[in-house]
Design an enzyme around this catalytic site. Structure first.
Site, PDB file in Angstrom:
ATOM      1  N   GLY A  71       0.807  -1.212   0.000  1.00 21.77           N
ATOM      2  CA  GLY A  71       0.000   0.000   0.000  1.00 21.77           C
ATOM      3  C   GLY A  71       0.844   1.268   0.000  1.00 21.77           C
ATOM      4  N   THR A  72       1.913   1.254   0.764  1.00 20.25           N
ATOM      5  CA  THR A  72       2.778   2.432   0.850  1.00 20.25           C
ATOM      6  C   THR A  72       3.358   2.772  -0.519  1.00 20.25           C
ATOM      7  OG1 THR A  72       3.320   1.907   3.143  1.00 20.25           O
ATOM      8  CG2 THR A  72       4.853   3.362   1.973  1.00 20.25           C
ATOM      9  N   ASN A 152      -7.883   3.843   8.759  1.00 18.78           N
ATOM     10  CA  ASN A 152      -7.297   2.698   9.441  1.00 18.78           C
ATOM     11  C   ASN A 152      -7.405   2.778  10.958  1.00 18.78           C
ATOM     12  OD1 ASN A 152      -5.416   4.747   8.257  1.00 18.78           O
ATOM     13  ND2 ASN A 152      -4.040   3.921   9.802  1.00 18.78           N
ATOM     14  N   GLN A 180      -7.728  -0.305   3.592  1.00 19.63           N
ATOM     15  CA  GLN A 180      -8.580  -0.870   4.640  1.00 19.63           C
ATOM     16  C   GLN A 180      -9.929  -1.328   4.092  1.00 19.63           C
ATOM     17  OE1 GLN A 180      -8.100  -1.365   8.022  1.00 19.63           O
ATOM     18  NE2 GLN A 180      -5.975  -0.725   7.865  1.00 19.63           N
ATOM     19  N   SER A 200      -3.579  -3.405  -0.557  1.00 18.21           N
ATOM     20  CA  SER A 200      -2.453  -4.157  -0.018  1.00 18.21           C
ATOM     21  C   SER A 200      -2.927  -5.530   0.445  1.00 18.21           C
ATOM     22  CB  SER A 200      -1.847  -3.385   1.160  1.00 18.21           C
ATOM     23  OG  SER A 200      -0.806  -4.136   1.732  1.00 18.21           O
ATOM     24  N   HIS A 202      -1.831  -7.854   2.532  1.00 19.87           N
ATOM     25  CA  HIS A 202      -1.787  -8.363   3.914  1.00 19.87           C
ATOM     26  C   HIS A 202      -2.914  -7.829   4.790  1.00 19.87           C
ATOM     27  CE1 HIS A 202       0.081  -5.030   6.406  1.00 19.87           C
ATOM     28  NE2 HIS A 202       0.413  -4.590   5.202  1.00 19.87           N
ATOM     29  N   THR A 238      11.984  -7.417 -11.540  1.00 21.55           N
ATOM     30  CA  THR A 238      11.353  -8.733 -11.619  1.00 21.55           C
ATOM     31  C   THR A 238      10.245  -8.830 -10.581  1.00 21.55           C
ATOM     32  OG1 THR A 238      13.427  -9.653 -12.389  1.00 21.55           O
ATOM     33  CG2 THR A 238      11.801 -11.223 -11.546  1.00 21.55           C
ATOM     34  N   CYS A 325       4.351   5.667  20.510  1.00 16.70           N
ATOM     35  CA  CYS A 325       5.447   5.966  21.420  1.00 16.70           C
ATOM     36  C   CYS A 325       6.663   6.371  20.602  1.00 16.70           C
ATOM     37  CB  CYS A 325       5.759   4.738  22.269  1.00 16.70           C
ATOM     38  SG  CYS A 325       6.841   5.109  23.640  1.00 16.70           S
TER      39      CYS A 325
HETATM   40  C1  LIG Z   1      -1.754  -0.607   6.041  1.00 17.57           C
HETATM   41  C2  LIG Z   1      -2.121   0.633   5.322  1.00 17.57           C
HETATM   42  C3  LIG Z   1      -1.266   1.202   4.363  1.00 17.57           C
HETATM   43  C4  LIG Z   1       0.116   0.672   4.102  1.00 17.57           C
HETATM   44  O1  LIG Z   1       0.108  -0.546   3.419  1.00 17.57           O
HETATM   45  P1  LIG Z   1       1.423  -1.462   3.428  1.00 17.57           P
HETATM   46  O2  LIG Z   1       1.123  -2.556   2.468  1.00 17.57           O
HETATM   47  O3  LIG Z   1       1.583  -1.948   4.822  1.00 17.57           O
HETATM   48  O4  LIG Z   1       2.551  -0.593   2.973  1.00 17.57           O
HETATM   49  C5  LIG Z   1      -1.704   2.312   3.684  1.00 17.57           C
HETATM   50  N1  LIG Z   1      -2.911   2.851   3.911  1.00 17.57           N
HETATM   51  C6  LIG Z   1      -3.758   2.333   4.819  1.00 17.57           C
HETATM   52  C7  LIG Z   1      -5.098   2.963   5.004  1.00 17.57           C
HETATM   53  C8  LIG Z   1      -3.393   1.213   5.553  1.00 17.57           C
HETATM   54  O5  LIG Z   1      -4.226   0.709   6.462  1.00 17.57           O
END
Ligand SMILES: *Cc1c(COP(=O)(O)O)cnc(C)c1O
Length: 385
Positions: A71-72, A152, A180, A200, A202, A238, A325
């Site tokens: 996602g990043t 999120n 999300q 993303s 995961h 790749t 933190c």
């Molecule tokens: C987790 C998250 C991301 C980042 O995704 P990654 O795959 O962990 O880099 C970006 N935006 C939102 C809203 C997220 O919850």
């Protein structure tokens, strides 16, 4: 000790079927999708099948899907890529919201330091962007509006179709961070006024380190990374084939029978919210209805979210707090501050994000644990009357 995972907003466990789909690409099917021989063609087939599955899950065309490392990267690629596309011209204004994920917020802020005009839209006490306020902020110089589908931290779901329609009327690109949302909210991108969308794997029971960007055909965007011709030249290198195959299977599963799954999750969420609000001086953050089916975020007055989190961890319950933190000091969440909470209330916040394997018994056990810990912490707190 029983272990309860209520931090699905941070990441989700890998689904067994997703792993099974990935394994052949970690063992026998090791070819490079760019190779012309049998091994390459076999790998290419796996890659393109995953692209078709991703497109189908979103109601998009396969050519509109670019795989990324998550996602990043997708958020960076789209925001910086559109900025580069327009960098030679006069138009250099970008609009986003104050409660985006850091991957959007920091990218837009960076562009703001390097010659772009940037607007961070405020949100109301539920975390909602006002589409009319957004419309008023769009000028002839605006190139891009980026507003997340669902937050999120507090789970608030934005009126993205309305925002998209405004952007389309005004001839401005609209991107949404749907990391999300995918698997929780249905998409049909052939109908919806969305030009670009990030996701993303995961966050919906797929593997970590792989994501995708939907880019509507004919959208102006320039590459950030140079090298090969992979992923329409936008993302050379790749491909992470096992990850991409996993993403394809995971998004297919996440968007099949979604309504029944999110219905069950919503019930569990509301049971948890109702129980938490029974505890004295507990407030719900985010919108009561327009929220992700698994998201619960509360402020527990007169305690620190971080200590609550650590005590819950000792009982085997994994949650997250609304503060980060940094260098030993507790910084309250910028999302909660943007909804108008004072620093102290924001610091007493807890996020519990449910997933498909959580049970009503786990919810009840967690409620019992929160009640006990809050009572104990408040007895020690000088703030509690
Ligand atoms: C987790 C998250 C991301 C980042 O995704 P990654 O795959 O962990 O880099 C970006 N935006 C939102 C809203 C997220 O919850």
């Amino acid at each position: 000790m029983q272990k309860i995972y209520m931090d699905h907003g941070a990441t989700t466990p890998l689904d067994g079927e997703v792993l099974a789909a990935m394994l052949p690409y970690l063992q026998g099917k090791y070819g490079n999708p760019s190779s012309l021989h049998f091994h390459g063609r076999e790998a290419r087939a796996g890659l393109e099948t995953a692209r078709e599955k991703t497109a189908r899950a979103l109601g998009a065309y396969p050519e509109e899907i670019i795989f990324t490392s998550g996602g990043t990267e997708a958020n960076n690629m789209v925001i910086q890529g559109v900025a580069r596309y327009f960098s030679a011209g006069e138009r250099r204004h970008i609009i986003t919201s104050a409660i985006e994920h850091h991957a959007v917020l920091d990218t837009v802020a960076y562009l703001g330091r390097t010659g772009f005009d940037v607007t961070f839209l405020p949100v109301d006490r539920y975390g909602l962007v006002d589409p009319e306020e957004l419309a008023a902020k769009i000028t002839a110089k605006t190139i891009l509006v980026t507003v997340m589908t669902a937050n999120n931290e507090i789970g608030t779901i934005q009126p993205i179709d309305e925002i998209g329609r405004i952007c389309r009327q005004k001839g401005v690109y609209f991107h949404t961070d749907a990391v999300q949302a995918v698997g929780n909210i249905p998409f049909n991108l052939k109908e919806q006024p969305i030009d670009m969308l990030s996701l993303s794997a995961h966050k919906f029971y797929g593997p970590k380190g792989v994501g995708a960007l939907y880019i509507r055909q004919k959208t102006g965007i320039k590459q950030l990374i140079f090298g090969g011709a992979q992923e329409n030249k936008l993302r050379p290198g790749t491909e992470n084939l096992p990850g991409i195959v996993g993403l394809g299977r995971a998004i297919e599963m996440a968007t099949t029978g979604m309504e029944a799954k999110t219905g069950a999750l919503r019930e569990l969420r509301d049971r948890l919210i109702a129980g938490l609000l029974q505890i004295e001086d507990v407030r719900l953050n985010g919108h009561p209805q327009k929220r992700l089916p698994g998201n619960v975020n509360v402020s527990v007055l007169y305690v620190e979210g971080e200590s609550l989190l650590l005590h819950l961890d000792l009982k085997g319950i994994a949650v997250s707090s609304g503060s980060a933190c940094t260098a030993g000091s507790l910084e309250p969440s910028y999302v909660l501050l943007a909804t108008g909470l004072d620093r102290q209330t924001a610091q007493g916040s807890l996020r519990l994000t449910l997933g498909r394997d959580n049970t009503p018994a786990e919810v009840d056990y967690t409620l019992q644990a929160v009640q006990e810990i809050v009572t104990k912490l408040r007895e020690m707190s000088p703030l509690f009357k």
